[in-house]
Design a protein around this motif. Structure first.
Motif, PDB file in Angstrom:
ATOM      1  N   LEU A  58       6.647  -0.186   2.134  1.00  0.00           N
ATOM      2  CA  LEU A  58       6.374  -1.101   1.034  1.00  0.00           C
ATOM      3  C   LEU A  58       5.302  -0.431   0.188  1.00  0.00           C
ATOM      4  CD1 LEU A  58       6.265  -4.525   2.938  1.00  0.00           C
ATOM      5  CD2 LEU A  58       8.224  -3.350   1.942  1.00  0.00           C
ATOM      6  N   ASP A  59       5.674   0.032  -0.991  1.00  0.00           N
ATOM      7  CA  ASP A  59       4.770   0.853  -1.797  1.00  0.00           C
ATOM      8  C   ASP A  59       3.491   0.160  -2.235  1.00  0.00           C
ATOM      9  OD1 ASP A  59       6.122   3.204  -1.590  1.00  0.00           O
ATOM     10  OD2 ASP A  59       6.928   3.193  -3.625  1.00  0.00           O
ATOM     11  N   PHE A  60       3.541  -1.150  -2.447  1.00  0.00           N
ATOM     12  CA  PHE A  60       2.368  -1.833  -2.969  1.00  0.00           C
ATOM     13  C   PHE A  60       1.763  -2.805  -1.964  1.00  0.00           C
ATOM     14  CE2 PHE A  60       5.077  -0.788  -6.700  1.00  0.00           C
ATOM     15  CZ  PHE A  60       4.342   0.305  -7.109  1.00  0.00           C
ATOM     16  N   GLY A  61       1.972  -2.538  -0.686  1.00  0.00           N
ATOM     17  CA  GLY A  61       1.257  -3.234   0.370  1.00  0.00           C
ATOM     18  C   GLY A  61       1.858  -4.510   0.915  1.00  0.00           C
ATOM     19  N   GLY A  62       2.958  -4.994   0.365  1.00  0.00           N
ATOM     20  CA  GLY A  62       3.575  -6.200   0.909  1.00  0.00           C
ATOM     21  C   GLY A  62       2.720  -7.443   0.775  1.00  0.00           C
ATOM     22  N   GLN A  63       2.035  -7.586  -0.340  1.00  0.00           N
ATOM     23  CA  GLN A  63       1.182  -8.759  -0.565  1.00  0.00           C
ATOM     24  C   GLN A  63       2.022  -9.927  -1.077  1.00  0.00           C
ATOM     25  OE1 GLN A  63      -2.133  -8.741   0.270  1.00  0.00           O
ATOM     26  NE2 GLN A  63      -1.553  -6.744   1.084  1.00  0.00           N
ATOM     27  N   THR A  64       1.701 -11.132  -0.633  1.00  0.00           N
ATOM     28  CA  THR A  64       2.448 -12.316  -1.064  1.00  0.00           C
ATOM     29  C   THR A  64       2.357 -12.501  -2.570  1.00  0.00           C
ATOM     30  OG1 THR A  64       0.527 -13.719  -0.663  1.00  0.00           O
ATOM     31  CG2 THR A  64       2.141 -13.546   1.115  1.00  0.00           C
ATOM     32  N   ASN A  65       3.435 -13.033  -3.117  1.00  0.00           N
ATOM     33  CA  ASN A  65       3.500 -13.408  -4.533  1.00  0.00           C
ATOM     34  C   ASN A  65       3.132 -12.276  -5.488  1.00  0.00           C
ATOM     35  OD1 ASN A  65       4.396 -15.499  -6.116  1.00  0.00           O
ATOM     36  ND2 ASN A  65       2.364 -16.337  -6.460  1.00  0.00           N
ATOM     37  N   SER A  66       3.479 -11.052  -5.147  1.00  0.00           N
ATOM     38  CA  SER A  66       3.202  -9.919  -6.025  1.00  0.00           C
ATOM     39  C   SER A  66       4.443  -9.040  -6.131  1.00  0.00           C
ATOM     40  CB  SER A  66       2.020  -9.094  -5.498  1.00  0.00           C
ATOM     41  OG  SER A  66       2.366  -8.503  -4.267  1.00  0.00           O
ATOM     42  N   THR A  67       4.426  -8.134  -7.092  1.00  0.00           N
ATOM     43  CA  THR A  67       5.537  -7.216  -7.291  1.00  0.00           C
ATOM     44  C   THR A  67       5.396  -6.042  -6.331  1.00  0.00           C
ATOM     45  OG1 THR A  67       5.617  -7.851  -9.614  1.00  0.00           O
ATOM     46  CG2 THR A  67       6.744  -5.828  -9.016  1.00  0.00           C
TER      47      THR A  67
END
Length: 170
Positions: free
Chosen positions: A46-55
Motif C-alpha cells: 500500500l503505497d500511501f500507508g493504508g490510512q482510513t478515508n484517504s487516497t
C-alpha cells in the motif's frame, strides 16, 4: 554540549522511525489465525500507508511461481464490508515492471468484483503486479481479504483461485 546531544538524540529517533513507517504496509508479514494457508497468501504494498478515508495505491503482486498458466482475465473479489472506492480508469497490469495494454476493466460495485481484461493473455511464468491507483480507502479500518482468481485463454469459463491478499487499513 547538552543542546547538541539533545538534538542528535531527537534526530536519530526521528530517522530510525522513518523505515518503520515505510515498511508498515508492505508484504504480508507473519499472520496469525487468518484462515488462509501461507502458500495462498499473496504479497502486496500500500503505497500511501493504508490510512482510513484517504487516497491510496494498492500494488497487488502475483509471484511468478503462482503464474503457472497464461491469463486472459484477472478477477479480484473483496468482502462486502469493504466500503472503499476504486477508479477503473486507474487500474493497470504490470509484467516484469512493464505496463500491459488492457482491453477493459469492469468494477461491479454490488458484486464486490473487479474484472481486468488484458488485450493479449499474460504469459505464464511471469511476476505480475495489479496496480490499483486512486483508491479511496474505507472510512473505518479493518482487515480485508482480497481474493485473486484467473481465467486462462481457451479454458472452460470458470475462474481459478490463485491466492489472497490480506490488506490492513488502519
Amino acid at each position: 554540549m547538552r543542546r547538541l546531544l539533545s538534538t542528535l538524540a531527537v534526530t536519530s529517533c526521528l530517522l530510525t522511525g522513518f523505515p518503520v513507517i515505510s515498511w508498515a504496509q508492505s508484504l504480508p508479514g507473519f499472520t496469525l489465525f487468518s484462515g488462509i494457508k501461507s502458500e495462498n497468501q499473496l504479497p502486496f504494498r500500500l503505497d500511501f500507508g493504508g490510512q482510513t478515508n484517504s487516497t491510496d495505491r494498492y500494488i497487488l503482486r502475483i509471484p511468478e511461481q503462482k503464474m503457472k498458466l497464461a491469463v486472459a482475465q484477472f478477477a479480484i473479489t473483496y468482502p462486502d464490508y469493504y466500503k472503499g472506492n476504486f477508479d477503473p480508469k486507474k487500474i493497470e497490469v504490470r509484467v516484469k515492471g512493464k505496463k500491459v495494454p488492457l482491453s477493459e476493466v469492469k468494477w461491479d460495485k454490488e458484486g464486490k468484483l473487479i474484472n481486468i481484461y488484458p488485450q493479449e493473455p499474460v504469459p505464464a511464468g511471469n511476476k505480475v503486479e495489479l496496480v490499483l491507483s486512486n483508491v479511496r480507502n474505507p472510512a473505518f479500518g479493518g482487515v480485508y481479504y482480497f481474493n485473486c482468481q484467473i481465467l486462462s485463454p481457451g479454458d472452460v469459463p470458470l475462474l481459478r483461485y490463485l491466492g489472497t491478499w490480506i490488506l490492513s487499513i488502519s
